[in-house]
Design a protein around this motif. Structure first.
Motif, short mmCIF file in Angstrom:
data_model
loop_
_atom_site.label_atom_id
_atom_site.label_comp_id
_atom_site.label_asym_id
_atom_site.label_seq_id
_atom_site.Cartn_x
_atom_site.Cartn_y
_atom_site.Cartn_z
N THR A 1 0.84 -1.20 0.00
CA THR A 1 0.00 0.00 0.00
C THR A 1 0.87 1.25 0.00
O THR A 1 0.63 2.19 -0.77
N ASN A 2 1.87 1.28 0.86
CA ASN A 2 2.76 2.44 0.94
C ASN A 2 3.51 2.65 -0.38
O ASN A 2 3.70 3.78 -0.83
N GLN A 3 3.94 1.53 -0.97
CA GLN A 3 4.68 1.62 -2.23
C GLN A 3 3.78 2.20 -3.33
O GLN A 3 4.23 3.04 -4.13
N TYR A 4 2.54 1.77 -3.37
CA TYR A 4 1.60 2.30 -4.37
C TYR A 4 1.42 3.80 -4.19
O TYR A 4 1.46 4.57 -5.17
N CYS A 5 1.22 4.23 -2.95
CA CYS A 5 0.99 5.65 -2.69
C CYS A 5 2.24 6.48 -2.97
O CYS A 5 2.12 7.66 -3.31
N ARG A 6 3.41 5.88 -2.86
CA ARG A 6 4.64 6.60 -3.20
C ARG A 6 4.79 6.74 -4.71
O ARG A 6 5.24 7.77 -5.22
N ALA B 1 -0.92 11.72 -5.74
CA ALA B 1 -2.23 11.94 -5.12
C ALA B 1 -3.28 12.39 -6.13
O ALA B 1 -4.46 12.04 -6.01
N GLU B 2 -2.86 13.16 -7.14
CA GLU B 2 -3.81 13.65 -8.13
C GLU B 2 -4.40 12.50 -8.95
O GLU B 2 -5.60 12.48 -9.26
N THR B 3 -3.55 11.52 -9.29
CA THR B 3 -4.04 10.35 -10.03
C THR B 3 -4.99 9.53 -9.17
O THR B 3 -6.04 9.06 -9.64
N ARG B 4 -4.63 9.33 -7.91
CA ARG B 4 -5.50 8.58 -7.01
C ARG B 4 -6.84 9.28 -6.83
O ARG B 4 -7.90 8.65 -6.78
N LYS B 5 -6.81 10.61 -6.77
CA LYS B 5 -8.05 11.38 -6.64
C LYS B 5 -8.90 11.25 -7.90
O LYS B 5 -10.13 11.16 -7.83
N LYS B 6 -8.25 11.22 -9.07
CA LYS B 6 -8.96 11.08 -10.33
C LYS B 6 -9.81 9.81 -10.35
O LYS B 6 -10.94 9.80 -10.85
N PHE B 7 -9.26 8.71 -9.80
CA PHE B 7 -9.99 7.45 -9.76
C PHE B 7 -10.83 7.31 -8.48
O PHE B 7 -11.45 6.27 -8.27
#
Length: 532
Positions: A9-14, A18-24
């Protein structure tokens, strides 16, 4: 969550910004909440299959028994790559599909459904109309364009829940108290399979970077229910107790507030069911809409382009006639009154308080044409709102309101008497007094300065995470306020005298709040509201 799972999970978030994660709409489920949801789904001893319609990194299906057939959907290839690594490490045999659950397999049924759907502002979603039409055809539901996409996941999943199935969802609770949520709540009531709703205290935020209040929904199709239990969650200890309760559901007495289905009204805010009003009941109140009309502020589509500073205006040599005075941020006002001197101070400080106002398609001014060409080159003309306007730079028409009302708040709602011809962007709503009541505008503003008005208005606010509260224009229009018609001439004169003292003091010091005068207003309005 195991150390290895947490590292993935940490590796994915690194790696994924954040903008891409927010997009989805990716806000990953904390393990403590995932455990509660899994406990509910696994409470069905006959369950052989589980689907996660928005699997993300797989937190909700990690740790499920090997005997279960697990399927996970997601439209993001990158998150599925990480989910496969995680589930393989956890020895979970899951079929992960890069497909849109909302469009797939409407005839399939599932014994177990567990989901933390994406949280996306649906009104700006490119495929919005297609989804709305699909749900109208499949479920006969006419959903508002303000519906968030998470609600679609909820509706489709409940439609596909098998007769012997259970489902657990974690979603924002805002639809319970919003106008667009009425058809969604009505659909849930018709199914008679929603047993428990656990609503978090709105100051508690379970998800990083998401200012929204979460709620857990627990469905069971094995038995219809005539009652719905609302449980309030205030902290992690409460979540642990909920886990115990859910695991042994039906074997223990209810721990929350029980409401009969037949008494639940899909048209009202459900906050009244799980947060019973503790406010005093007053006699002489009427909806604010009786005296005034509240509308939202101006939505430009690109504030940075449309709302500029005096320095920017001069740099572009733009004529003053092309601008209107405007408030662009809520923190530009500190007191209860906004005077011409306050606006001039904002202009002098370099604040972006000049609103572009060019109505013509081709303005005669060479400088104005150059600035509009700059907007086209920088993409301002292609934004969600601007590309739908003709011409693209023509802003909404709004007259200066009588009173500004803050859209968001964490403590008190701001009420600002507009003493100059200033408009505002969407940071404020605008209150416009009805012509027949213009002579009583100061009385209404004096009322808004009291704690009584704040207490009554709190019943109408929409609650988000971290203590954030929001008011929509219709929330304010429907909110109760003192009945201006029962105020006598003597009471009006008394209120006006105090009001004028406050106004004079705030003209000299905008940040002052005369406690003595406010207390005097409190006592007068308390007396008026309690008249026989």
């Amino acid at each position: 969550m195991s150390d290895h799972s947490q590292e993935i999970t940490n590796q994915y978030c690194r790696q994924i910004d954040a903008e891409t994660r927010k997009k989805f709409g990716q806000y990953f489920t904390p393990s403590s909440i995932a455990d509660v949801m899994k406990a509910w789904v696994l409470g069905n001893p006959d369950c052989k299959q589980v689907v996660d319609p928005a699997v993300g990194l797989g937190e909700l299906v990690t740790g499920l028994p090997e005997k279960l057939a697990v399927t996970g959907y997601d439209i993001d290839q990158q998150v599925l790559t990480f989910a496969r690594q995680r589930l393989q490490a956890a020895k979970v045999d899951a079929a992960l599909l890069e497909q849109d659950f909302l469009k797939r397999d409407w005839n399939e049924t599932y014994q177990g459904i567990i989901c933390n759907p994406p949280y996306i502002r649906f009104k700006h979603y490119s495929e919005k109309q297609g989804y709305l039409q699909l749900f109208k055809e499949k479920l006969g539901l006419k959903l508002s364009g303000f519906t968030n996409i998470y609600a679609l996941f909820l509706l489709k999943a409940i439609h596909q829940l098998a007769q012997d199935g259970r489902a657990a969802f974690i979603i924002p609770s805002d639809f319970l108290n919003a106008d667009y949520g009425a058809p969604i709540k009505q659909y849930l009531l018709q199914q008679q399979n929603l047993h428990v709703v656990a609503v978090t205290n709105f100051k508690q935020n379970w998800f990083d970077q998401a200012a929204t209040t979460s709620a857990l929904f627990f469905f069971d199709n094995r038995r219809q229910t005539s009652t719905l239990e609302f449980i309030q969650l205030d902290d992690q200890e409460g979540l642990a107790q909920l886990n115990e309760y859910i695991t042994a559901f039906g074997e223990r007495p209810p721990v929350g507030r029980i409401c009969k289905y037949k008494e639940l009204d899909s048209q009202v805010k459900w906050r009244t069911y799980y947060q019973p009003s503790s406010k005093r009941q007053y006699r002489h109140v009427k909806p604010i809409a009786e005296f005034a009309r509240v509308t939202r502020g101006i939505a430009t589509g690109d504030n940075k382009f449309f709302c500029v500073s005096e320095t920017t205006r001069r740099e572009w040599q733009l004529e003053k006639e092309h601008f209107l005075p405007c408030l662009s941020k809520a923190n530009q006002v500190t007191g209860n009154f906004f005077f011409p001197e306050d606006y001039e101070a904002l202009v002098g400080s370099g604040a972006p308080v000049l609103l572009l106002n060019i109505q013509e398609s081709e303005p005669s001014s060479k400088q104005a044409r150059a600035y509009l060409a700059h907007g086209e080159a920088s993409g301002s003309s292609k934004r969600y709102l601007t590309k739908r306007r003709r011409p693209w730079h023509k802003n909404e028409t709004r007259l200066p309101p009588d009173i500004f009302i803050s859209t968001f708040s964490r403590n008190k709602v701001k009420f600002i008497r507009n003493k100059t011809g200033v408009r505002s962007l969407t940071c404020f709503h605008g209150l416009y007094m009805h012509p027949d009541y213009r002579g009583k505008l100061d009385l209404l503003m004096a009322y808004f300065m009291t704690g009584i008005s704040q207490d009554i208005l709190e019943e109408c606010q929409r609650q988000y995470g971290k203590g954030l509260k929001k008011l929509e224009p219709n929330d304010i229009n429907q909110a109760m306020a003192v009945d201006l018609d029962v105020i006598t001439e003597a009471e009006a004169a008394e209120i006006q005298a105090i009001y004028q003292r406050i106004q004079t003091e705030q003209l000299q010091n905008p940040e002052s709040m005369p406690q003595k005068e406010i207390q005097e207003l409190e006592e007068i309005f308390e007396r008026i509201l309690q008249k026989p």
